[in-house]
Design an enzyme around this catalytic site. Structure first.
Site, PDB file in Angstrom:
ATOM      1  N   SER A  35      33.740   0.166 -28.625  1.00  0.00           N
ATOM      2  CA  SER A  35      33.698  -0.386 -27.428  1.00  0.00           C
ATOM      3  C   SER A  35      34.613  -0.186 -26.306  1.00  0.00           C
ATOM      4  CB  SER A  35      33.400  -2.030 -27.487  1.00  0.00           C
ATOM      5  OG  SER A  35      33.632  -2.525 -25.958  1.00  0.00           O
TER       6      SER A  35
ATOM      7  N   LYS B  75      22.900  -9.927 -28.268  1.00  0.00           N
ATOM      8  CA  LYS B  75      22.685 -10.752 -26.956  1.00  0.00           C
ATOM      9  C   LYS B  75      21.578 -11.864 -27.231  1.00  0.00           C
ATOM     10  CE  LYS B  75      23.952  -6.550 -24.468  1.00  0.00           C
ATOM     11  NZ  LYS B  75      23.792  -5.979 -23.037  1.00  0.00           N
TER      12      LYS B  75
ATOM     13  N   ALA C 179       9.144  -2.219 -21.701  1.00  0.00           N
ATOM     14  CA  ALA C 179       9.225  -3.757 -21.635  1.00  0.00           C
ATOM     15  C   ALA C 179       9.962  -4.243 -22.492  1.00  0.00           C
ATOM     16  CB  ALA C 179       7.602  -3.963 -21.539  1.00  0.00           C
TER      17      ALA C 179
ATOM     18  N   ALA D 198      15.705  -4.168 -21.803  1.00  0.00           N
ATOM     19  CA  ALA D 198      16.281  -3.870 -20.550  1.00  0.00           C
ATOM     20  C   ALA D 198      15.080  -3.706 -19.527  1.00  0.00           C
ATOM     21  CB  ALA D 198      16.721  -2.191 -20.570  1.00  0.00           C
TER      22      ALA D 198
ATOM     23  N   THR E  17       2.898   0.535 -25.083  1.00  0.00           N
ATOM     24  CA  THR E  17       2.098  -0.676 -25.581  1.00  0.00           C
ATOM     25  C   THR E  17       1.634  -1.406 -24.281  1.00  0.00           C
ATOM     26  OG1 THR E  17       3.488  -0.599 -27.602  1.00  0.00           O
ATOM     27  CG2 THR E  17       1.766  -2.392 -27.257  1.00  0.00           C
TER      28      THR E  17
ATOM     29  N   LYS F 281       2.462  -5.428 -24.035  1.00  0.00           N
ATOM     30  CA  LYS F 281       3.780  -6.031 -23.676  1.00  0.00           C
ATOM     31  C   LYS F 281       4.086  -5.860 -22.421  1.00  0.00           C
ATOM     32  CE  LYS F 281       6.694  -4.008 -27.103  1.00  0.00           C
ATOM     33  NZ  LYS F 281       7.925  -3.770 -27.393  1.00  0.00           N
TER      34      LYS F 281
END
Ligand code: ATR
Length: 291
Positions: free
Chosen positions: A25, A74, A148, A151, A172, A175
């Site tokens: 990071s 996240k 989808a 992000a 897809t 989604k």
């Protein structure tokens, strides 16, 4: 040097980035450099965390006033907040957490979308993503989001928030439909994208991994279809010039690089953590030197 421990005192504000892996990071170097340059009494640590819930059960010191979140935490981070910003809740993931000084509660935000949306707005001209009340240059534009996933959701919600008319294009269809319904938008499949040209001057954002290293000859949309777009953003940043961005530039569209999303995100997070304006040039330079 990354941290200057001699400067740590009772008023030093401690921050960290929660992820796994975390060694790669760039955030600790970036924020420590930016804190120092702004004269902000804070440090920022890399935190290698297996389970976010365990981390908070065993180690959540009130001296930690801010956290960033990276892969794969996240979603788990969202469950550890005392309060969650409505957009982060809708996206289902947070990118940072800030402790409210008044009551010590941890508030979760997702500023990922602000980074990308801010970069797009800046390229379009006008408001640069800060909430200064100005009308966004994205307002009423047709904004096509490819993908989808996490992000894609962030960009679609961000577009809606800025008043754009959102179209979600995904491999897809189900989604795409689910996400489009949440942002009052339209859903199409990736295959539909090449014949989708309701108007000129549309904005395109790719959030899929199509075109990412090592398969750099892949692109999510045909070159011909790019004629209808005035600006193309690609969330991919390896390579910097994806085939999508090269072809967009050849078609005369403005291009926005994936790295711009990170840079703008850093501005927003710095401001959330410190309450001070971000040293934008320094952040840009520091990231450029380390990528
Ligand atoms: P992220 O959080 O980075 O958005 P994600 O949640 O795994 O990642 O979502 C990946 C997105 O990229 C999805 O929209 C996915 O399409 P599907 O919903 O059909 O799976 C899209 N994607 C990934 N690989 C793809 C490929 N080879 N072709 C087309 N779309 C792809």
């Amino acid at each position: 040097e990354l941290y200057n421990f001699r400067q740590i005192g009772p008023d030093t504000k401690v921050h960290g980035v929660i992820g796994n892996p975390i060694g790669h990071s760039k955030s600790p170097h970036l924020y420590n450099t930016a804190f120092r340059s702004a004269g902000f009494n804070g440090i920022y640590l890399p935190l290698l965390v297996d389970s976010v819930a365990n981390f908070f059960n065993t180690y959540s010191s009130p001296d930690f006033v801010g956290y960033s979140y990276t892969i794969p935490h996240k979603e788990a981070g969202l469950k550890c907040c005392d309060e969650v910003d409505p957009i982060a809740k809708a996206i289902g993931a947070i990118s940072c957490m800030v402790r409210k000084p008044s009551d010590g509660k941890l508030i979760g935000y997702n500023v990922d979308y602000l980074g990308a949306i801010g970069a797009i707005e800046e390229a379009l001209g006008g408001s640069n993503g800060s909430s200064n009340g100005a009308v966004s240059p994205l307002a009423s534009k047709l904004f096509v989001v490819i993908g989808a996933g996490g992000a894609g959701k962030a960009l679609a919600y961000g577009g809606k928030e800025k008043g754009a008319r959102v179209v979600v294009a995904n491999r897809t269809y189900e989604k795409a439909k689910e996400l489009a319904s949440k942002v009052d938008g339209e859903a199409i499949t990736l295959a539909d994208l090449d014949d989708f040209h309701p108007e000129d001057g549309m904005i395109l954002a790719n959030t899929t991994s199509v075109g990412m290293k090592p398969k750099t000859d892949a692109t999510p949309i045909s070159k011909k279809a790019l004629n209808r777009y005035s600006l193309v953003f690609d969330a991919i940043y390896t390579p910097k010039w994806t085939r999508l961005l090269q072809e967009a530039q050849d078609s005369g569209a403005k291009v926005v690089f994936g790295t711009e999303m990170f840079i703008n995100q850093a501005f927003v997070q710095f401001e959330r953590f410190t309450g001070m304006p971000a040293p934008k040039e320094l952040i840009r330079e520091t990231l450029a030197k380390n990528t």
